[in-house]
Design an enzyme around this catalytic site. Sequence first.
Site, short mmCIF file in Angstrom:
data_model
loop_
_atom_site.label_atom_id
_atom_site.label_comp_id
_atom_site.label_asym_id
_atom_site.label_seq_id
_atom_site.Cartn_x
_atom_site.Cartn_y
_atom_site.Cartn_z
N ASN A 211 0.86 -1.20 0.00
CA ASN A 211 0.00 0.00 0.00
C ASN A 211 0.89 1.24 0.00
O ASN A 211 2.11 1.13 0.00
CB ASN A 211 -0.95 -0.02 1.19
CG ASN A 211 -0.21 -0.07 2.51
OD1 ASN A 211 0.53 0.84 2.85
ND2 ASN A 211 -0.37 -1.18 3.24
N ASP A 280 -4.69 -6.02 5.05
CA ASP A 280 -5.78 -6.77 5.68
C ASP A 280 -5.84 -8.20 5.17
O ASP A 280 -6.40 -9.08 5.82
CB ASP A 280 -7.13 -6.08 5.40
CG ASP A 280 -7.23 -4.75 6.13
OD1 ASP A 280 -6.62 -4.63 7.21
OD2 ASP A 280 -7.91 -3.84 5.62
N LYS A 290 8.26 -17.75 -10.07
CA LYS A 290 7.59 -16.59 -10.67
C LYS A 290 6.39 -17.05 -11.51
O LYS A 290 6.53 -17.96 -12.34
CB LYS A 290 8.59 -15.84 -11.56
CG LYS A 290 8.02 -14.56 -12.11
CD LYS A 290 9.02 -13.87 -13.02
CE LYS A 290 8.33 -12.74 -13.74
NZ LYS A 290 9.05 -12.28 -14.90
N PHE A 325 -4.74 3.97 14.63
CA PHE A 325 -5.02 5.00 13.61
C PHE A 325 -6.21 4.55 12.78
O PHE A 325 -6.47 3.35 12.66
CB PHE A 325 -3.80 5.19 12.70
CG PHE A 325 -2.81 6.19 13.24
CD1 PHE A 325 -1.99 5.87 14.30
CD2 PHE A 325 -2.71 7.46 12.68
CE1 PHE A 325 -1.09 6.79 14.81
CE2 PHE A 325 -1.81 8.39 13.17
CZ PHE A 325 -1.01 8.06 14.24
N LYS A 339 -14.20 1.95 14.61
CA LYS A 339 -12.91 1.27 14.87
C LYS A 339 -12.55 1.32 16.34
O LYS A 339 -12.05 0.35 16.91
CB LYS A 339 -11.80 1.92 14.04
CG LYS A 339 -11.69 1.28 12.67
CD LYS A 339 -10.67 1.89 11.76
CE LYS A 339 -10.99 1.38 10.34
NZ LYS A 339 -10.29 2.10 9.31
N LYS A 343 -12.05 -2.34 17.83
CA LYS A 343 -10.66 -2.78 18.10
C LYS A 343 -10.36 -2.86 19.59
O LYS A 343 -9.39 -3.48 19.98
CB LYS A 343 -9.67 -1.81 17.44
CG LYS A 343 -9.93 -1.55 15.96
CD LYS A 343 -8.91 -2.20 15.08
CE LYS A 343 -9.18 -1.86 13.62
NZ LYS A 343 -8.26 -2.54 12.72
N1 CTP Z 1 -4.32 -2.61 11.97
C1 CTP Z 1 -3.57 -3.63 12.51
N2 CTP Z 1 -3.54 -4.85 11.89
C2 CTP Z 1 -4.26 -5.08 10.78
C3 CTP Z 1 -5.04 -4.04 10.21
C4 CTP Z 1 -5.03 -2.81 10.84
O1 CTP Z 1 -2.90 -3.42 13.52
N3 CTP Z 1 -4.21 -6.29 10.21
C5 CTP Z 1 -4.34 -1.31 12.67
C6 CTP Z 1 -3.64 -0.18 11.96
O2 CTP Z 1 -2.26 -0.13 12.34
C7 CTP Z 1 -4.42 1.02 12.46
C8 CTP Z 1 -5.81 0.47 12.66
O3 CTP Z 1 -5.69 -0.92 12.77
O4 CTP Z 1 -3.96 1.45 13.72
C9 CTP Z 1 -6.79 0.79 11.56
O5 CTP Z 1 -6.24 0.45 10.31
P1 CTP Z 1 -7.04 0.76 8.98
O6 CTP Z 1 -6.25 0.26 7.83
O7 CTP Z 1 -7.49 2.20 8.99
O8 CTP Z 1 -8.37 -0.07 9.20
P2 CTP Z 1 -8.69 -1.59 9.07
O9 CTP Z 1 -8.83 -2.15 10.44
O10 CTP Z 1 -7.72 -2.27 8.18
O11 CTP Z 1 -10.14 -1.52 8.43
P3 CTP Z 1 -10.55 -0.98 6.94
O12 CTP Z 1 -9.40 -1.37 6.04
O13 CTP Z 1 -11.79 -1.74 6.65
O14 CTP Z 1 -10.77 0.48 7.06
#
Ligand code: CTP
Length: 405
Positions: A211, A280, A290, A325, A339, A343
């Site tokens: 990303n 995710d 490959k 975050f 969240k 969380k």
């Molecule tokens: N986070 C994490 N581990 C994951 C996914 C996210 O620790 N596998 C944490 C990120 O570091 C951040 C928070 O969760 O502090 C939110 O991450 P974000 O990418 O905004 O949200 P997601 O939980 O991934 O949900 P979505 O992608 O549906 O918005």
Amino acid sequence: MGRRAERRTILLCVTGCIAAYKSCEILRALQKQGYRVKVLMTEHAAQFVGPTTFRALTHEKVAIGLFDDPEDPIHHISLAQEADAVLVAPATANIIAKMAHGIADDLMSTTLLATDAPVFVAPAMNAGMLRAAATQENLECLGQRGVTLIAPGTGYLACGTVDAGRLEDPEVIADVVIDALEASEDLAGLHVLVTAGPTHEPIDPVRYIANRSSGKMGYAIAREARRMGAQVTLVTGPTELEAPRDVDVRHVETAAQMYEAAAAAFDAADVAICAAAVADYTPTRVASRKLKKRDGKLDAIALTETVDILASLSSCKGRRVVIGFAAETNSLLDNARAKLASKGCDAIVANDVSRADSGFGSDTNKAWWLDACGVDELPLLEKHELAREILRRAGAMARKDFSQS
Ligand code: CTP
């Protein structure tokens, strides 16, 4: 809120050496972290980099000669008094010798003799000149007088050899100065764990899912936490960034590795700040060879959900403070509130990554702080300022937890 105290002034003294061009990078690194920089250069330095360059970068007059400013007959004294710190970079053997022996025969040497501000010296010169007994004794003398020496490294020198005498990296020089000026005990005794950067989820030996995270926010938090006196562990995905000084850095690639490293460091932590943009999903199977192009199409890559590190740490947080975050492009506060609830962390820092001043890779961030007490809108801040603000709030929560336990 969070601003560097009164935009402090650093007087950057540039001497006549081929590394003088790197002073521009040092200057920019200091400015990026909120400092006003004034430049004082020797006549010889002006042979290497024109004063116009520094004037353009600082929007200020560049000081060179003792009698150049008709409005200020004691220019050296005003420069000496105005500075919160003086940085000589690059420092030639000549200016080091003058400083050691109190010689004051031009604007720079008189200013250096007159200043009460902390002085930092980053030498750069030919290896023979550096090793000369006179230079070594002069450096030792400066060190004993409380001057901070930023030792030169080994590398390719202008004389064509690879040897000692190469100016330290500009970012490191800027960090040494800022670390000293910003040092506080605000988080002393606390251990802060930070996750930062993206993760890379391999598809095959040459491809991965990633990303746009640059890691800047998480690195800023780790760096500022260290400056505020905390012990810091930074678990980072792949980034281009220089690791902060005096921080325990664990490099990882995948979400699974980040989870393992973060979980292992969590035991000893008092505060965990999950700033990483963790993938995710990860490819269910990683091809050992490959993948080849076939029939002009690829229907699907099967993906499996990764561990949610933030949720997992929050579920066993005990007395620890855990901050997450929320990087959103729409319905920012609604998503962030959801969240915070799902969380199980103590607070969420929400930011709109679709904004140009807040997106991935930017140096600023517009954020909202959400916790059990409600929502706080924060102003647009440099990432290092936002880092301090988050750490101040997290530190206060951790101290409260301590006093209640
Ligand atoms: N986070 C994490 N581990 C994951 C996914 C996210 O620790 N596998 C944490 C990120 O570091 C951040 C928070 O969760 O502090 C939110 O991450 P974000 O990418 O905004 O949200 P997601 O939980 O991934 O949900 P979505 O992608 O549906 O918005």
